[in-house]
Design an enzyme around this catalytic site. Structure first.
Site, PDB file in Angstrom:
ATOM      1  N   ASP A 169       0.780  -1.217   0.112  1.00 31.27           N
ATOM      2  CA  ASP A 169      -0.001  -0.034  -0.048  1.00 31.27           C
ATOM      3  C   ASP A 169       0.861   1.290   0.020  1.00 31.27           C
ATOM      4  OD1 ASP A 169      -2.434   1.320   0.160  1.00 31.27           O
ATOM      5  OD2 ASP A 169      -3.329   0.192   1.754  1.00 31.27           O
ATOM      6  N   ASN A 214       0.623   7.805  -9.037  1.00 30.55           N
ATOM      7  CA  ASN A 214       1.852   8.072  -9.959  1.00 30.55           C
ATOM      8  C   ASN A 214       1.647   7.500 -11.317  1.00 30.55           C
ATOM      9  OD1 ASN A 214       3.758   9.770  -7.866  1.00 30.55           O
ATOM     10  ND2 ASN A 214       2.789   8.238  -6.944  1.00 30.55           N
ATOM     11  N   GLU A 238      -1.081   1.734  -5.215  1.00 29.89           N
ATOM     12  CA  GLU A 238      -0.716   3.074  -5.016  1.00 29.89           C
ATOM     13  C   GLU A 238      -1.627   3.788  -5.573  1.00 29.89           C
ATOM     14  OE1 GLU A 238       1.238   6.328  -7.479  1.00 29.89           O
ATOM     15  OE2 GLU A 238       0.023   4.530  -8.174  1.00 29.89           O
ATOM     16  N   TRP A 239      -2.852   3.616  -5.912  1.00 31.59           N
ATOM     17  CA  TRP A 239      -4.150   4.138  -6.158  1.00 31.59           C
ATOM     18  C   TRP A 239      -4.019   4.919  -7.503  1.00 31.59           C
ATOM     19  CZ3 TRP A 239      -2.713   6.833  -1.283  1.00 31.59           C
ATOM     20  CH2 TRP A 239      -2.932   5.597   0.003  1.00 31.59           C
ATOM     21  N   GLY A 240      -3.217   4.671  -8.333  1.00 33.13           N
ATOM     22  CA  GLY A 240      -2.928   5.759  -9.500  1.00 33.13           C
ATOM     23  C   GLY A 240      -2.293   6.787  -9.438  1.00 33.13           C
ATOM     24  N   ASP A 245      -9.882   3.703  -3.332  1.00 30.75           N
ATOM     25  CA  ASP A 245     -10.753   2.463  -3.039  1.00 30.75           C
ATOM     26  C   ASP A 245     -12.211   2.216  -3.724  1.00 30.75           C
ATOM     27  OD1 ASP A 245      -8.588   1.935  -1.451  1.00 30.75           O
ATOM     28  OD2 ASP A 245      -9.588   2.104   0.609  1.00 30.75           O
TER      29      ASP A 245
HETATM   30  C1  GLA Z   1      -5.964   1.374   1.519  1.00 28.63           C
HETATM   31  C2  GLA Z   1      -5.990   0.454   0.357  1.00 28.63           C
HETATM   32  C3  GLA Z   1      -7.454  -0.653   0.632  1.00 28.63           C
HETATM   33  C4  GLA Z   1      -6.971  -1.293   1.909  1.00 28.63           C
HETATM   34  C5  GLA Z   1      -6.835  -0.299   3.198  1.00 28.63           C
HETATM   35  C6  GLA Z   1      -6.318  -0.913   4.415  1.00 28.63           C
HETATM   36  O1  GLA Z   1      -6.948   2.239   1.437  1.00 28.63           O
HETATM   37  O2  GLA Z   1      -6.446   0.890  -0.762  1.00 28.63           O
HETATM   38  O3  GLA Z   1      -7.350  -1.432  -0.335  1.00 28.63           O
HETATM   39  O4  GLA Z   1      -5.940  -2.208   1.685  1.00 28.63           O
HETATM   40  O5  GLA Z   1      -5.980   0.427   2.845  1.00 28.63           O
HETATM   41  O6  GLA Z   1      -6.155   0.022   5.345  1.00 28.63           O
END
Ligand code: GLA
Length: 401
Positions: free
Chosen positions: A147, A184, A180-182, A202
């Site tokens: 993460d 970068n 890394e949620w995109g 998320d």
């Molecule tokens: C971030 C991630 C999620 C999950 C949570 C856990 O938000 O994007 O997928 O792993 O952390 O705390």
């Protein structure tokens, strides 16, 4: 060898040979993850219960393999700096749980984070990457989700490459799932670093809402996530996937129809299929969605080409995905709140996929149409298709010559 010579040899050998483990995730990974239902509230017993259902319900046979323990399993570091597990919630220890998972023909996934702390505030890997990867390997880990919380001051390429190298040095093949949620644009650089990378923040278990978490950050409903996948398809392929986040099938407020649409669209996107519902309470209908082998075969197709939205007229979208042996998957999708009529004259369509460089010309080549959810042959592309799609429903077809 002098100490400086040893260090030089060590770094040279790492930089020459470090790489991601090849040959893994040649199709999008499938599994189950603790987070969507349990957040941090799980223990060894709950995970064993999920493992038992996956092994006995047909999910394992449908392809679900990785049991991923998400945030909130680490305890403190021991006197040598090795990670330990929370013994109150994992009284048998992680190796025993890992052995249990493996004994059922499944694989263990673990979670850590690039920072000193995970998103949930638990001990994470910053500064201990090689030591943690070694420990993950000793525990029998097959998949690491990594993460991006508490990443201030870190360079994403560097942070993820360090953990990639650490996994390689630990000598245990692990799928490396970059979360890394995109932020970068990992699709542009992570093909040689991870096997999959999150493309968004998320997901949350609703159709088209945004959960703002009191203004702190956003989680997105299924439709928002879908719309964030545009233009990314050229980056995905065997061993390196776009990850639009885990499944909310059978979770929260999604209806059965919405769960089916969500599953169909994720299959079209060649997305990792990571379930996150409470399998102890799973209904037969939800299980039927999650284990539908024909739909899963669209996701798992060995060409590994992500679908594209070929048209969008009012609430009706049409998605195309090339498959091996010249087949195609096609998804008619009504994202609106009212039913829509589908009148589709194949012969008026010429479809061109500019990533796969493939053309579909229904005047030159006829295809049979198989409705994957109803399990029926519904004709050929020789005649226009007429159908009615209820709100949020899909018609998912496999086209065969
Ligand atoms: C971030 C991630 C999620 C999950 C949570 C856990 O938000 O994007 O997928 O792993 O952390 O705390």
């Amino acid at each position: 060898m002098k100490k400086s010579g040893f260090l030089l040899a060590f770094f040279v050998s790492i930089s020459c040979y470090a790489q991601k483990f090849d040959g893994l995730a040649l199709t999008p990974p499938m599994g189950w993850n603790t987070y969507n239902t349990f957040a941090g509230n799980f223990n060894e017993k709950i995970i064993r219960d999920m493992v038992d259902v996956i092994a006995s319900s047909g999910m394992r046979d449908a392809g679900y393999r990785y049991i991923i323990i998400d945030d909130n399993w680490t305890s403190t570091r021991d006197s040598l700096g090795f990670l330990t597990v929370d013994t109150v919630r994992f009284p048998s220890g992680l190796k025993a749980l890992s052995d249990y998972i493996h004994s059922k023909g499944l694989k263990l996934g673990l979670y850590s984070d690039v920072g000193y702390q995970t998103c949930g505030g638990f001990v994470a890997s910053r500064g201990h990457e090689f030591q943690d990867a070694l420990m993950f390997a000793r525990w029998g880990c097959d998949y690491l989700k990594y993460d991006w919380c508490a990443s201030d001051g870190l360079n994403a390429v560097g942070a993820y490459t360090t953990m990639r190298d650490a996994i390689y040095a630990a000598k245990r093949p692990m799928v490396f799932s970059m979360c890394e949620w995109g932020n970068n644009m990992p699709w542009e650089w992570a093909g040689s670093v991870g096997h999959l990378w999150r493309t968004t923040g998320d997901i949350t278990s609703c159709w088209d809402c945004i959960d703002t978490h009191g203004g702190k950050y956003n989680s997105w409903g299924v439709m928002y996530i879908l719309d964030m996948q545009d233009s990314l398809r050229k980056y995905a392929g065997p061993g390196h996937w776009n990850d639009p986040d885990m499944l909310e099938v059978g979770n929260g407020s999604l209806t059965l129809t919405e769960s089916r649409a969500h599953f169909s669209l994720w299959a079209m996107l060649a997305a990792p299929l990571i379930a996150g519902n409470d399998l102890r309470k799973v209904s037969k209908d939800v299980l039927n969605i999650l284990t539908d082998k024909e739909v899963i075969s669209i996701d798992q197709d060995s060409l590994g080409i992500q679908a594209f939205r070929q048209s969008k007229i009012d609430s009706l979208e049409i998605w195309y995905k090339p498959l091996k042996n010249g087949d195609w998957a096609l998804c008619f999708f009504n994202r609106g709140s009212k039913p829509v009529d589908v009148n589709y004259d194949w012969k008026k369509q010429v479809i061109y996929d500019d990533v796969a460089k493939l053309e579909l010309h229904f005047n030159k080549q006829s295809y049979t149409l198989r409705d994957l959810w109803s399990k029926k042959e519904i004709g050929t592309t020789g005649k226009p298709l007429t159908s009615k799609l209820l709100s949020h429903d899909v018609l998912l077809l496999r086209l065969q010559k």
